[in-house]
Scaffold this active site. Structure first.
Site, PDB file in Angstrom:
ATOM      1  CG  PHE A 348      -3.184   8.498  -7.567  1.00  0.00           C
ATOM      2  CD1 PHE A 348      -3.420   7.408  -8.374  1.00  0.00           C
ATOM      3  CD2 PHE A 348      -2.051   9.277  -7.803  1.00  0.00           C
ATOM      4  CE1 PHE A 348      -2.547   7.073  -9.406  1.00  0.00           C
ATOM      5  CE2 PHE A 348      -1.173   8.950  -8.836  1.00  0.00           C
ATOM      6  CZ  PHE A 348      -1.425   7.849  -9.639  1.00  0.00           C
ATOM      7  CD  GLU A 457      -0.792   8.344  -0.766  1.00  0.00           C
ATOM      8  OE1 GLU A 457      -1.322   7.408  -1.378  1.00  0.00           O
ATOM      9  OE2 GLU A 457      -1.355   9.417  -0.560  1.00  0.00           O
ATOM     10  CD  GLU A 466       5.518   6.693  -8.230  1.00  0.00           C
ATOM     11  OE1 GLU A 466       5.154   7.307  -7.213  1.00  0.00           O
ATOM     12  OE2 GLU A 466       4.737   6.366  -9.132  1.00  0.00           O
TER      13      GLU A 466
END
Length: 657
Positions: A348, A457, A466
């Site tokens: 990521f 994030e 999430e």
């Protein structure tokens, strides 16, 4: 491989074959076509004059069946690598003539058994002769139950014509149902439903001189199309007599190349190119084109197909990076419940586009928060909640440097392993006087002061999947009343898709649980059937008194009128986030952030695919449900037919709090 190799091309499936007629001398047929530049042949294995009912049987049962030559005429490698078996075109398993029907059934089983004995990779089944093909499908389904790894390619012409009357007298009338328009996708759909979506049943599409609409063609990219048969009479002639294709055909070919569909050229030489015209051939055709034309009558068509392939743009860097993930189902991350591994962080953190967008958002927020005249005296408190290994900390400090604003940063992270790396980063960069590391879950941390800006994030492929809402609800208590949250909002989207490969991959598990799970997947072999629509939106900070993260949305999708019937295997899910003001981040296809690879789409499968007819809307229901220890989604279809409600009470798939 005559189609050549393009820069960045990692596929090994761009082959071109040729359809041949029956010939007793198979070695000569194969040698002629391979020397002409083709990779394989689609050849009949049986004399077309053979009929089981004409074979005399003395009752002894002795001797070999008199329907094929020896398997020794080619090596096993030649059979498996260079020959696709072409099942006899006279076969008609739904004929009213009982002798023809019985002959067809015997011959079909004999021919596929022989092809299997030869270890062929695929057999080309003749196209259905009518829309009602129940017995044909039954016989093929019987064969599929005991078949080795060989694929069966059902031949289907790409055809979708206007409405025709029942009494036209045309032979196509038998293919119509009650005067409806001819849509050969319906043949395929009926056939594969009768065979229960068997994963060894695929499609070979016949490309004719006229094509249906772009939307009608688009359906096929979600189907298991293994081969495309393009006829020589579908080619146009350029000003110098060389074969070429229309712009629409060229666009279709590019789509087929992109999906690793093998090409077959069929028919006789129509464009009789003289050697004098050879100088007019495209410059990047094979250098031996003159020799090739003399050697093989269809070489000019092969050269043109190769020319189309080689002139395609190379795969972008992002596509090359994602190539191995195409149509591969992955379980979504659960970063709240599980601690991420170093490799996941590493992947990521390479997404520079994402962090540059975050840096832009912090930059703008700092300028709005602190006017120029107070830049040297005001210190902004910024908290990165879910700091990971520090990329958002770095982006925030770079934004502060660019704006000339003073910053005090709290880096809050619950993963103790990531905290170790954070400490090392702070020391390495000399940020000890600016950054305070907090090893804690943001929901339970007691902050020593309020934040001006809260940066996170925590977004998943579906935005909230999430548990960003739950995490930020817990963290916003230490945000000042006029504080800024980055992101400030995010919305999930869904879109109905045809995704035959994904459906079969889920189906292979043979249980309900996998059909009630949402998967992260790099969508490739899918047909997007209608524009996506928004589902759930969350805004931060949320100061409402009646705060709930449960959501329910009913959506209605209308398919474009020229598409024809479609099969919905499930729903692709995306998100779009507003980081701050006009700074966006997202993967919804029409407004996706370019060159960003941190998120793939999410896929919600349907236990039973839904066929949607033209003019019939698709009505879908989605729920986001919250319990004391988990959050989950439920989904169903209510029109044109009702599906079960998937994942009730989160029995198969949930995200742990």
């Amino acid at each position: 491989m005559p189609l050549g190799q393009r820069q960045g091309d990692r596929s090994d499936s761009r082959y071109c074959g040729v359809e041949t007629e029956f010939d007793d001398d198979m070695p000569q047929v194969l040698a002629l076509n391979l020397s002409g530049g083709f990779d394989f042949i689609a050849a009949p294995l049986i004399d077309p004059n053979y009929r089981p009912s004409l074979v005399k049987n003395d009752g002894s049962g002795a001797g070999a069946l008199p329907f094929a030559g020896s398997d020794l005429v080619l090596t096993p490698s030649q059979w498996s690598s260079h020959v696709v078996g072409k099942i006899s075109s006279w076969i008609d398993l739904d004929s009213e003539d009982e002798i023809l029907r019985m002959d067809s059934e015997i011959a079909l089983k004999q021919e596929i058994s022989w092809a299997s004995h030869l270890s062929l990779q695929a057999c080309l089944l003749p196209s259905p002769r009518r829309s009602s093909c129940g017995n044909y499908a039954r016989c093929v389904n019987q064969i599929l139950q005991g078949l080795n790894n060989m694929q069966l390619w059902l031949r289907v012409p790409l055809e979708k014509s206007e409405l025709m009357d029942d009494d036209t007298g045309d032979e196509n009338c038998d293919r119509l149902s009650g005067g409806r328009e001819l849509d050969t996708w319906e043949w395929w759909n009926s056939f594969r439903l009768l065979c229960e979506h068997h994963n060894q049943l695929s499609v070979a599409v016949d490309i004719l001189s006229s094509l249906p609409s772009a939307n009608s063609l688009g359906r096929w990219f979600g189907e298991p199309v293994k081969a495309a048969i393009i006829h020589t009479d579908s080619f146009l002639t350029n000003s110098r007599g060389y074969p070429c294709l229309s712009k629409r055909h060229q666009k279709l070919m590019a789509g087929l190349f992109n999906h690793s569909v093998q090409i077959l050229i069929s028919g006789k030489l129509i464009h009789n190119i003289s050697l004098e015209n050879s100088e007019s051939l495209p410059a990047n055709h094979n250098d031996n084109h003159v020799e090739g034309i003399a050697r093989h009558p269809l070489k000019s068509y092969l050269d043109y197909i190769g020319y189309l392939y080689q002139r395609m743009d190379p795969l972008p860097e992002q596509e090359r990076f994602e190539f191995g993930y195409r149509d591969f189902l992955q379980s979504p991350l659960q970063p709240l419940m599980d601690n991420l591994e170093a490799q996941t962080y590493e992947t990521f953190e390479k997404d520079t586009v994402k962090y540059s967008q975050y840096q832009r958002a912090v930059y703008k927020a700092l300028l709005d928060r602190v006017p120029d005249e107070k830049a040297s005296t005001t210190t902004t408190v910024l908290m990165v909640v879910g700091a990971g290994r520090g990329p958002l900390v770095r982006a925030s400090l770079q934004a502060a440097e660019e704006t000339g604003r003073k910053l005090k940063v709290y880096a809050v992270e619950k993963n103790p392993n990531a905290v170790v790396t954070l400490h090392s980063l702070i020391k390495l960069e000399g940020w000890e006087n600016i950054v305070t590391i907090v090893s804690s879950d943001m929901r339970f941390w007691d902050a020593p002061e309020k934040a001006d800006i809260l940066v996170s994030e925590l977004l998943g492929s579906f935005g909230d999947n999430e548990l960003s809402p739950e995490c930020l609800d817990g963290a916003q208590r230490f945000l000042k009343p006029d504080g800024i949250s980055i992101p400030s909002s995010y919305t999930s989207f869904i879109q109905p898709v045809t995704a035959s490969k994904l459906y079969n991959d889920v189906k292979s598990h043979k249980d309900v649980a996998h059909f009630e799970t949402a998967y992260v997947v790099k969508l490739h072999s899918v047909a997007r059937l209608a524009p996506s629509k928004p589902v759930f939106t969350f805004t931060h900070p949320d100061h409402s008194t009646n705060q709930s993260n449960q959501r329910y949305k009913k959506l209605k999708f209308e398919m474009p009128s020229d598409t024809g019937s479609v099969m919905v295997h499930g729903f692709a899910g995306y998100f779009d986030a507003t980081l701050y003001k006009d700074v966006h981040l997202g993967i919804e296809p029409t407004m996706a952030t370019p060159n960003m690879f941190s998120w793939f789409a999410i896929f919600f499968p349907l236990r039973t695919p839904v066929c949607v007819r033209p003019g019939s809307p698709l009505e879908v229901h989605f729920w986001r449900c919250c319990g004391s220890t988990k959050v989950w989604y439920e989904w169903c279809v209510t029109s044109p037919s009702a599906s079960p409600i998937h994942n009730p009470n989160g029995r198969s798939y949930w995200v742990g709090l």
